[in-house]
Design an enzyme around this catalytic site. Structure first.
Site, short mmCIF file in Angstrom:
data_model
loop_
_atom_site.label_atom_id
_atom_site.label_comp_id
_atom_site.label_asym_id
_atom_site.label_seq_id
_atom_site.Cartn_x
_atom_site.Cartn_y
_atom_site.Cartn_z
CE1 TYR A 122 -7.08 -109.56 -48.14
CE2 TYR A 122 -7.21 -107.70 -49.49
CZ TYR A 122 -7.77 -108.16 -48.73
OH TYR A 122 -8.77 -107.76 -47.45
CE1 TYR A 172 -8.80 -112.15 -44.20
CE2 TYR A 172 -7.81 -110.21 -43.73
CZ TYR A 172 -8.52 -110.85 -44.68
OH TYR A 172 -9.02 -109.74 -44.90
#
Ligand SMILES: [Zn+2]
Lengths: 144, 395
Positions: B349, B298
């Site tokens: 994203y 992440y």
């Protein structure tokens, strides 16, 4: 006294929403005293103020006045205005301060009245009580 | 807790990735449903086979999706608490819903539409027109009057502390941004296709010092859905199953609200908050970092990739900078290829779901930047307030 930072627009963000536990901190700040919750049972400090000691879960707590000094634990220089209202405020320093007299406790606060490009982790600081309006005082910090 | 190898991801689907706000006039539910339908097609399942939903970060309105898509019966609908940190464990929640016997075909999903009044970069601002802005709380009163409003400003505090403790250099953050951009360039679906040089990096605008523009995730719109089912059922579907070895979430209790309140104990202040999650994940899967072939970490902010490399055991604590600068995260040449899809920084994203998507492609052998003989893929969610999450998939 109101800081230049507050006057540049940071005062817009000083609306507080205290509860029974945080209210005493803000009342003391208004009197220019820095107080941190301490456990009467085991001596552990914590922030933000809550109804419990995170070490022993005791609710027997007091607010202990600390000297208002500390050191820079880490910091950032906000150079970009994340909302347009901050355009006149940037650049500003948001620091995390390790508070003397309250081991393990840190406060988030602005570093004011100093050369922000020269700040270092470990710099010694002291609290400045910023009376942003008739009701609210926000603790900020400057080099000691 | 997931049961090892009892379930598998069998379908992945997504919408195109749009520049922020450019997905309009698509509605959020339309994007969600398009991603779900694409994931069903990928799996060789019908939308009518879906009987469960497992989310994170606020989830989605299952009732509305079920009505819009005419799902025959919903047997499981649940979400993790917290924010984006739960991304990889939403699949674990799906797995739990299946092994418990509640449901058999479970969708995990994220839809992001960052219209001008819904930009995550001002997520904590108390004023200004933003859908994320909310009045302060008694706790956040100790943060917001100082103008600490954005996740980037919060993460930069951890980054500077890491630099101070371990001598970590901006060159390491640059290598993360540059290597991920190189990966994105080879991938037509990635939103950013221009190479970044070290010179570009050091010339870039500082946003929240020490983080510059290239350390930040991009802002965009898109939806990603993945479908989990039992290992038994997975065998008969269209694509090779990506078996779920382990999915864990949580974090040390005093990580807590983490970088929002900045009270994490000293020993893991400058960390990703993933150490406990990583340990439990490896134990449950019966493997170590050395067994992982690709790491989809992440990457809302580049320093958090570095700290995850440490917390997931690819290098020692404090060694992330040297490890990265030595070329270890490069696709094709590094010891552990990282974010082969380009990540949040350069591909898109969608709050962690693109990492799960890429992990599945890697396990199937159909990734654009395919890691040779990829047997085990790691995907993560967070750093964030509790929970953070980790997921191990295998062939
Ligand atoms: Zn106590």
């Amino acid at each position: 006294m109101k800081s230049a930072l507050a006057a540049s627009g940071m005062d817009e963000f000083a609306d507080l929403n205290p509860d029974a536990y945080t209210m005493k901190f803000w009342e003391a700040a208004r009197e220019h005293r820095l107080v941190i919750p301490e456990c009467n049972k085991c001596g552990t400090f914590h922030m933000p103020p809550t109804g419990f000691c995170h070490e022993c879960t005791s609710q027997d707590l007091k607010f202990t006045e600390v000297p208002g000094t500390g050191e820079i634990y880490t910091f950032t220089i906000a150079r970009h205005a994340v909302i347009p209202m901050l355009q006149a405020v940037v650049p500003y320093v948001i620091a995390v301060i390790a508070i003397d007299g309250a081991p393990g406790v840190r406060m988030v606060g602005n570093m004011i009245d100093c050369d922000m490009e020269k700040l270092q982790i470990g710099d010694k600081v002291k609290v400045v009580f910023d009376d942003v309006n008739e009701e609210v005082t926000i603790p900020r910090f400057t080099l000691a | 807790m997931t049961v090892k190898d009892a379930t598998a991801i069998v379908g992945i689907g997504r919408t195109p990735y749009f520049r922020r706000g450019q997905s309009l006039p698509l509605t959020k539910v339309e994007m969600a449903c398009q991603a779900i339908i694409a994931a069903c097609d990928d799996a060789g399942l019908s939308v009518k086979d879906i009987d469960g939903f497992a989310y994170y970060s606020g989830g989605f309105d299952s009732a509305w999706i079920a009505q819009v898509l005419g799902i025959p019966e919903v047997k499981f609908t649940a979400s993790l608490t917290g924010g984006g940190g739960g991304a990889s464990a939403a699949v674990g929640l799906a797995s739990a819903g299946i092994t418990s016997g509640d449901a058999s075909v479970v969708v995990s999903l994220m839809t992001l539409q960052q219209t001008p009044d819904a930009r995550l970069g001002a997520a904590f601002a108390t004023k200004g027109k933003s859908a994320y802005s909310a009045p302060s709380t008694p706790q956040m009163d100790f943060v917001l009057p100082s103008g600490l409003f954005s996740p980037g400003q919060m993460m930069s505090q951890l980054a500077r502390r890491h630099m101070h403790l371990y001598g970590t250099r901006r060159e390491a953050f640059a290598e993360i941004a540059i290597s991920q951009r190189d990966n994105a360039i080879k991938r037509s679906t990635a939103r950013f296709q221009d190479p970044i040089t070290l010179e570009d990096y050091f010339g870039a605008r500082m946003i929240s010092d020490p983080l510059c523009l290239f350390d930040y995730t991009q802002e965009n719109d898109g939806a990603v859905a993945v479908i989990t089912t039992s290992a038994d059922r997975a065998k008969d579907l269209r694509k090779p199953p990506a078996y779920i070895m382990a999915a864990t979430h949580g974090g040390a209790g005093r990580w807590g609200s983490a970088y929002q309140l900045m009270q994490m104990p000293d020993e893991y202040f400058a960390s990703s908050g993933h150490r406990e999650v990583a340990k439990r994940m490896y134990e449950a899967a019966g493997v170590t970092a050395a067994d992982v072939d690709v790491a989809l970490l992440y990457d809302h902010f580049s320093p958090m990739v570095l700290m995850q490399l440490e917390d997931y055991g690819f290098c020692g604590i404090g060694e992330g900078g040297d490890f990265i600068e030595a070329g270890n995260i490069r696709y094709g040449t590094g010891s552990i290829p990282v974010n082969t899809h380009g990540g949040n920084l350069s591909e898109a994203y969608v709050i962690g779901m693109t990492h799960v998507y890429e992990a599945v492609e890697q396990i199937r052998g159909e990734a654009v930047n395919q890691v040779e003989n990829c047997q085990i893929a790691l995907s993560t969610g967070g750093p964030a307030s509790i929970p953070t999450s980790g997921l191990l998939l295998r062939r």
